[in-house]
Design a protein around this motif. Structure first.
Motif, mmCIF file in Angstrom:
data_model
loop_
_atom_site.group_PDB
_atom_site.id
_atom_site.type_symbol
_atom_site.label_atom_id
_atom_site.label_comp_id
_atom_site.label_asym_id
_atom_site.label_seq_id
_atom_site.Cartn_x
_atom_site.Cartn_y
_atom_site.Cartn_z
ATOM 1 N N ARG A 295 2.127 -3.193 -4.828
ATOM 2 C CA ARG A 295 2.272 -2.708 -3.454
ATOM 3 C C ARG A 295 3.492 -1.814 -3.386
ATOM 4 O O ARG A 295 4.482 -2.039 -4.075
ATOM 5 C CB ARG A 295 2.429 -3.877 -2.479
ATOM 6 C CG ARG A 295 1.165 -4.697 -2.369
ATOM 7 C CD ARG A 295 1.297 -5.826 -1.372
ATOM 8 N NE ARG A 295 1.334 -5.252 -0.026
ATOM 9 C CZ ARG A 295 2.155 -5.690 0.940
ATOM 10 N NH1 ARG A 295 2.970 -6.682 0.725
ATOM 11 N NH2 ARG A 295 2.127 -5.136 2.129
ATOM 12 N N TRP A 296 3.416 -0.814 -2.556
ATOM 13 C CA TRP A 296 4.537 0.093 -2.340
ATOM 14 C C TRP A 296 4.729 0.288 -0.844
ATOM 15 O O TRP A 296 3.820 0.060 -0.049
ATOM 16 C CB TRP A 296 4.288 1.446 -3.030
ATOM 17 C CG TRP A 296 2.968 2.073 -2.676
ATOM 18 C CD1 TRP A 296 1.800 2.006 -3.400
ATOM 19 C CD2 TRP A 296 2.651 2.834 -1.499
ATOM 20 N NE1 TRP A 296 0.798 2.676 -2.737
ATOM 21 C CE2 TRP A 296 1.295 3.198 -1.575
ATOM 22 C CE3 TRP A 296 3.388 3.235 -0.380
ATOM 23 C CZ2 TRP A 296 0.661 3.947 -0.584
ATOM 24 C CZ3 TRP A 296 2.759 3.986 0.603
ATOM 25 C CH2 TRP A 296 1.413 4.333 0.494
ATOM 26 N N GLY A 297 5.938 0.691 -0.491
ATOM 27 C CA GLY A 297 6.250 1.018 0.892
ATOM 28 C C GLY A 297 6.889 2.387 0.965
ATOM 29 O O GLY A 297 7.582 2.811 0.035
ATOM 30 N N LEU A 298 6.640 3.090 2.034
ATOM 31 C CA LEU A 298 7.261 4.380 2.306
ATOM 32 C C LEU A 298 8.381 4.125 3.308
ATOM 33 O O LEU A 298 8.120 3.682 4.436
ATOM 34 C CB LEU A 298 6.233 5.357 2.867
ATOM 35 C CG LEU A 298 6.677 6.780 3.113
ATOM 36 C CD1 LEU A 298 7.158 7.446 1.824
ATOM 37 C CD2 LEU A 298 5.532 7.585 3.726
ATOM 38 N N VAL A 299 9.626 4.344 2.870
ATOM 39 C CA VAL A 299 10.787 3.940 3.665
ATOM 40 C C VAL A 299 11.770 5.092 3.883
ATOM 41 O O VAL A 299 11.819 6.040 3.109
ATOM 42 C CB VAL A 299 11.531 2.765 2.986
ATOM 43 C CG1 VAL A 299 10.632 1.553 2.863
ATOM 44 C CG2 VAL A 299 12.069 3.161 1.627
ATOM 45 N N PRO B 253 9.027 -0.516 5.974
ATOM 46 C CA PRO B 253 8.176 0.615 5.599
ATOM 47 C C PRO B 253 7.380 1.148 6.786
ATOM 48 O O PRO B 253 6.870 0.372 7.595
ATOM 49 C CB PRO B 253 7.231 0.032 4.549
ATOM 50 C CG PRO B 253 7.855 -1.240 4.095
ATOM 51 C CD PRO B 253 8.665 -1.741 5.259
ATOM 52 N N ILE B 254 7.261 2.471 6.848
ATOM 53 C CA ILE B 254 6.390 3.063 7.866
ATOM 54 C C ILE B 254 4.948 3.125 7.368
ATOM 55 O O ILE B 254 4.028 3.248 8.152
ATOM 56 C CB ILE B 254 6.862 4.460 8.306
ATOM 57 C CG1 ILE B 254 6.725 5.465 7.177
ATOM 58 C CG2 ILE B 254 8.268 4.430 8.841
ATOM 59 C CD1 ILE B 254 6.660 6.884 7.659
ATOM 60 N N ALA B 255 4.784 3.034 6.047
ATOM 61 C CA ALA B 255 3.456 2.959 5.436
ATOM 62 C C ALA B 255 3.539 1.972 4.279
ATOM 63 O O ALA B 255 4.574 1.841 3.640
ATOM 64 C CB ALA B 255 3.005 4.323 4.942
ATOM 65 N N ILE B 256 2.427 1.274 4.044
ATOM 66 C CA ILE B 256 2.336 0.332 2.928
ATOM 67 C C ILE B 256 1.003 0.567 2.239
ATOM 68 O O ILE B 256 -0.033 0.738 2.898
ATOM 69 C CB ILE B 256 2.428 -1.129 3.406
ATOM 70 C CG1 ILE B 256 3.790 -1.400 4.042
ATOM 71 C CG2 ILE B 256 2.178 -2.097 2.241
ATOM 72 C CD1 ILE B 256 3.920 -2.767 4.684
ATOM 73 N N GLY B 257 1.043 0.568 0.921
ATOM 74 C CA GLY B 257 -0.175 0.745 0.158
ATOM 75 C C GLY B 257 -0.266 -0.234 -0.992
ATOM 76 O O GLY B 257 0.704 -0.910 -1.342
ATOM 77 N N LEU C 25 -4.709 1.922 1.506
ATOM 78 C CA LEU C 25 -3.654 1.971 2.518
ATOM 79 C C LEU C 25 -3.767 0.754 3.415
ATOM 80 O O LEU C 25 -4.782 0.529 4.051
ATOM 81 C CB LEU C 25 -3.765 3.264 3.327
ATOM 82 C CG LEU C 25 -3.619 4.550 2.520
ATOM 83 C CD1 LEU C 25 -3.906 5.755 3.380
ATOM 84 C CD2 LEU C 25 -2.254 4.628 1.879
ATOM 85 N N ASP C 26 -2.704 -0.040 3.436
ATOM 86 C CA ASP C 26 -2.673 -1.244 4.254
ATOM 87 C C ASP C 26 -2.034 -1.010 5.630
ATOM 88 O O ASP C 26 -2.364 -1.688 6.588
ATOM 89 C CB ASP C 26 -1.890 -2.351 3.541
ATOM 90 C CG ASP C 26 -2.538 -2.746 2.220
ATOM 91 O OD1 ASP C 26 -3.779 -2.705 2.125
ATOM 92 O OD2 ASP C 26 -1.809 -3.114 1.290
ATOM 93 N N LYS C 27 -1.101 -0.080 5.678
ATOM 94 C CA LYS C 27 -0.410 0.246 6.929
ATOM 95 C C LYS C 27 -0.150 1.751 6.921
ATOM 96 O O LYS C 27 0.389 2.278 5.948
ATOM 97 C CB LYS C 27 0.927 -0.505 7.012
ATOM 98 C CG LYS C 27 1.770 -0.156 8.220
ATOM 99 C CD LYS C 27 3.102 -0.907 8.179
ATOM 100 C CE LYS C 27 4.015 -0.445 9.293
ATOM 101 N NZ LYS C 27 5.337 -1.098 9.216
ATOM 102 N N VAL C 28 -0.549 2.427 7.972
ATOM 103 C CA VAL C 28 -0.340 3.869 8.070
ATOM 104 C C VAL C 28 0.419 4.192 9.359
ATOM 105 O O VAL C 28 0.293 3.468 10.348
ATOM 106 C CB VAL C 28 -1.657 4.656 8.022
ATOM 107 C CG1 VAL C 28 -2.324 4.520 6.660
ATOM 108 C CG2 VAL C 28 -2.618 4.214 9.103
ATOM 109 N N PRO C 29 1.208 5.268 9.336
ATOM 110 C CA PRO C 29 1.945 5.647 10.551
ATOM 111 C C PRO C 29 0.991 5.980 11.689
ATOM 112 O O PRO C 29 -0.094 6.506 11.452
ATOM 113 C CB PRO C 29 2.754 6.876 10.133
ATOM 114 C CG PRO C 29 2.627 6.987 8.662
ATOM 115 C CD PRO C 29 1.462 6.169 8.233
#
Length: 121
Positions: free
Chosen positions: A82-86, A93-97, A116-120
């Motif tokens: 898993r990764w996060g966009l921070v 994270p504003i996005a998580i994949g 993509l688990d969480k998108v802006p």
């Protein structure tokens, strides 16, 4: 067999590399020539395709960074992570994949399959 934790770290480094020449060099070293990258927003093949996807993400999310969330789960030549966009290290994270990377025996990436688990908003 390659150290898949190191493969994932180098992979995320590509997404965070701002210099186009260094990023292209890293892609050519870390991906097979026919590697594929597939997620809900993109489906590309080859070094140029991967470079274009990363460039697009950097333009869309300027100033943000990808970071590993949790541990890499790996066996054989497959890693999932898993990764996060921070905005900054350790921030929400504003996005998580969730990605799955398939590698060659020497650790070069043959394919990345992302979700993509969480998108802006």
């Amino acid at each position: 067999m390659a150290d898949l934790n190191a493969v994932v770290e180098r992979y995320l480094d590509i997404w965070n590399e701002p210099d186009a020449e260094r990023r292209a060099k890293a892609i050519s070293e870390q991906f097979t020539e026919d590697a594929v990258y597939v997620d809900p927003l993109a489906s590309v093949a080859g070094h140029d395709g991967m470079g274009a996807v990363v460039q697009g993400a950097q333009e869309q999310f300027a100033g943000l960074r990808f970071e590993l969330l949790g541990e890499v789960d790996a066996h054989h030549n497959i890693a999932r992570f898993r990764w996060g966009l921070v905005a900054q290290a350790g921030a929400e994270p504003i996005a998580i994949g969730f990605d799955v990377a398939v590698t060659t025996e020497d650790g070069r990436i043959q394919g990345v399959y992302g979700f993509l688990d969480k998108v802006p908003g």
